[in-house]
Design a protein around this motif. Structure first.
Motif, PDB file in Angstrom:
ATOM      1  N   UNK A   1       0.837  -1.186   0.000  1.00 13.37           N
ATOM      2  CA  UNK A   1       0.000   0.000   0.000  1.00 13.37           C
ATOM      3  C   UNK A   1       0.884   1.253   0.000  1.00 13.37           C
ATOM      4  N   UNK A   2       0.612   2.138  -0.943  1.00 17.23           N
ATOM      5  CA  UNK A   2       1.389   3.365  -1.044  1.00 17.23           C
ATOM      6  C   UNK A   2       0.887   4.385  -0.021  1.00 17.23           C
ATOM      7  N   UNK A   3       1.816   4.968   0.679  1.00 19.99           N
ATOM      8  CA  UNK A   3       1.469   6.037   1.619  1.00 19.99           C
ATOM      9  C   UNK A   3       2.431   7.190   1.443  1.00 19.99           C
ATOM     10  N   UNK A   4       1.857   8.381   1.340  1.00 19.55           N
ATOM     11  CA  UNK A   4       2.623   9.619   1.381  1.00 19.55           C
ATOM     12  C   UNK A   4       2.063  10.423   2.545  1.00 19.55           C
ATOM     13  N   UNK A   5       2.919  10.716   3.508  1.00 19.73           N
ATOM     14  CA  UNK A   5       2.452  11.377   4.733  1.00 19.73           C
ATOM     15  C   UNK A   5       3.202  12.691   4.923  1.00 19.73           C
ATOM     16  N   UNK A   6       2.453  13.774   4.798  1.00 19.76           N
ATOM     17  CA  UNK A   6       3.040  15.101   4.972  1.00 19.76           C
ATOM     18  C   UNK A   6       3.038  15.500   6.453  1.00 19.76           C
ATOM     19  N   UNK A   7       3.998  16.325   6.808  1.00 19.61           N
ATOM     20  CA  UNK A   7       4.068  16.871   8.162  1.00 19.61           C
ATOM     21  C   UNK A   7       4.809  18.196   8.125  1.00 19.61           C
ATOM     22  N   UNK A   8       4.732  18.934   9.215  1.00 20.98           N
ATOM     23  CA  UNK A   8       5.482  20.174   9.330  1.00 20.98           C
ATOM     24  C   UNK A   8       4.678  21.440   9.150  1.00 20.98           C
ATOM     25  N   UNK A   9       3.407  21.295   8.810  1.00 19.71           N
ATOM     26  CA  UNK A   9       2.573  22.469   8.656  1.00 19.71           C
ATOM     27  C   UNK A   9       2.271  23.119  10.002  1.00 19.71           C
ATOM     28  N   UNK A  10       1.670  24.297   9.937  1.00 18.34           N
ATOM     29  CA  UNK A  10       1.319  24.984  11.166  1.00 18.34           C
ATOM     30  C   UNK A  10       0.912  26.414  10.905  1.00 18.34           C
ATOM     31  N   UNK A  18       9.043  27.727   7.356  1.00 20.68           N
ATOM     32  CA  UNK A  18       8.577  26.396   7.727  1.00 20.68           C
ATOM     33  C   UNK A  18       9.247  25.393   6.816  1.00 20.68           C
ATOM     34  N   UNK A  19       9.429  24.180   7.324  1.00 19.38           N
ATOM     35  CA  UNK A  19       9.886  23.096   6.460  1.00 19.38           C
ATOM     36  C   UNK A  19       8.870  21.972   6.518  1.00 19.38           C
ATOM     37  N   UNK A  20       8.337  21.646   5.361  1.00 19.73           N
ATOM     38  CA  UNK A  20       7.418  20.519   5.231  1.00 19.73           C
ATOM     39  C   UNK A  20       8.194  19.264   4.860  1.00 19.73           C
ATOM     40  N   UNK A  21       7.708  18.138   5.353  1.00 22.24           N
ATOM     41  CA  UNK A  21       8.289  16.846   5.011  1.00 22.24           C
ATOM     42  C   UNK A  21       7.195  15.945   4.469  1.00 22.24           C
ATOM     43  N   UNK A  22       7.596  15.019   3.632  1.00 24.79           N
ATOM     44  CA  UNK A  22       6.675  14.017   3.095  1.00 24.79           C
ATOM     45  C   UNK A  22       7.398  12.686   3.086  1.00 24.79           C
ATOM     46  N   UNK A  23       6.946  11.787   3.930  1.00 26.13           N
ATOM     47  CA  UNK A  23       7.536  10.457   4.024  1.00 26.13           C
ATOM     48  C   UNK A  23       6.750   9.485   3.157  1.00 26.13           C
ATOM     49  N   UNK A  24       7.462   8.770   2.298  1.00 24.54           N
ATOM     50  CA  UNK A  24       6.825   7.849   1.364  1.00 24.54           C
ATOM     51  C   UNK A  24       7.118   6.405   1.736  1.00 24.54           C
ATOM     52  N   UNK A  25       6.140   5.557   1.487  1.00 27.10           N
ATOM     53  CA  UNK A  25       6.335   4.124   1.672  1.00 27.10           C
ATOM     54  C   UNK A  25       5.461   3.368   0.689  1.00 27.10           C
ATOM     55  N   UNK A  26       5.894   2.176   0.335  1.00 28.45           N
ATOM     56  CA  UNK A  26       5.089   1.311  -0.505  1.00 28.45           C
ATOM     57  C   UNK A  26       5.066   1.643  -1.982  1.00 28.45           C
ATOM     58  N   UNK A  27       5.879   2.586  -2.430  1.00 32.38           N
ATOM     59  CA  UNK A  27       5.884   2.907  -3.865  1.00 32.38           C
ATOM     60  C   UNK A  27       6.398   1.710  -4.665  1.00 32.38           C
ATOM     61  N   UNK A  28       5.697   1.420  -5.723  1.00 33.63           N
ATOM     62  CA  UNK A  28       5.920   0.175  -6.452  1.00 33.63           C
ATOM     63  C   UNK A  28       7.365  -0.038  -6.871  1.00 33.63           C
ATOM     64  N   UNK A  29       7.968   1.016  -7.415  1.00 39.88           N
ATOM     65  CA  UNK A  29       9.320   0.885  -7.949  1.00 39.88           C
ATOM     66  C   UNK A  29      10.375   1.493  -7.032  1.00 39.88           C
ATOM     67  N   UNK A  30       9.965   1.803  -5.822  1.00 36.94           N
ATOM     68  CA  UNK A  30      10.909   2.396  -4.885  1.00 36.94           C
ATOM     69  C   UNK A  30      10.922   3.900  -5.000  1.00 36.94           C
ATOM     70  N   UNK A  31      11.118   4.557  -3.862  1.00 33.58           N
ATOM     71  CA  UNK A  31      11.039   6.019  -3.797  1.00 33.58           C
ATOM     72  C   UNK A  31      11.937   6.699  -4.818  1.00 33.58           C
TER      73      UNK A  31
END
Length: 126
Positions: A1-10, A18-31
């Motif tokens: 399952x592909x997940x992209x999770x943003x954080x750092x807003x406010x 501000x610095x936003x981050x986006x952590x990815x997981x599960x991408x079919x061919x790799x990040x």
């Protein structure tokens, strides 16, 4: 399952950073096989392109309204893409989304991105 999770807003003030981050997981061919992009959607407006970065991190593409203020980068070892934002303005208030583009085009069109995160709210007060 592909997940992209943003954080750092406010909530910040005019001129802050501000610095936003986006952590990815599960991408079919790799990040590292995907170009990554950031988009934003302000209240009552269409979602718009902000920035994109190639799979290596060497090439970038920016919307004119953020050039010189925002920097996109990525860390393939951490499966994470970042958006460093400086000199924020009230007009930058929006929900910010990261997205993954398998075609490496650093496209500005939403339709070129296959996967999307849920977004993180950035609010800039005057």
């Amino acid at each position: 399952q592909v997940r992209l999770v943003e954080s750092g807003g406010g909530l910040v003030q005019d001129g802050d950073s501000l610095r936003l981050s986006c952590a990815a997981s599960g991408l079919t061919f790799g990040f590292s096989s995907y170009a990554m992009g950031w988009f934003r959607q302000a209240p009552g407006k269409e979602r718009e392109f902000v920035a994109a970065v190639s799979w290596t991190g060497v090439s970038t593409n920016y919307a004119d309204f953020v050039k010189g203020r925002f920097t996109i980068s990525r860390d393939n070892a951490k499966n994470t893409v970042y958006l460093q934002m400086h000199r924020l303005q009230p007009e930058d208030t929006a929900v910010y989304y990261c997205a993954a583009d398998p075609d490496q085009s650093m496209a500005t069109r939403q339709s070129d991105y296959d996967y999307w995160g849920q977004g993180t709210q950035v609010s800039v007060s005057s």
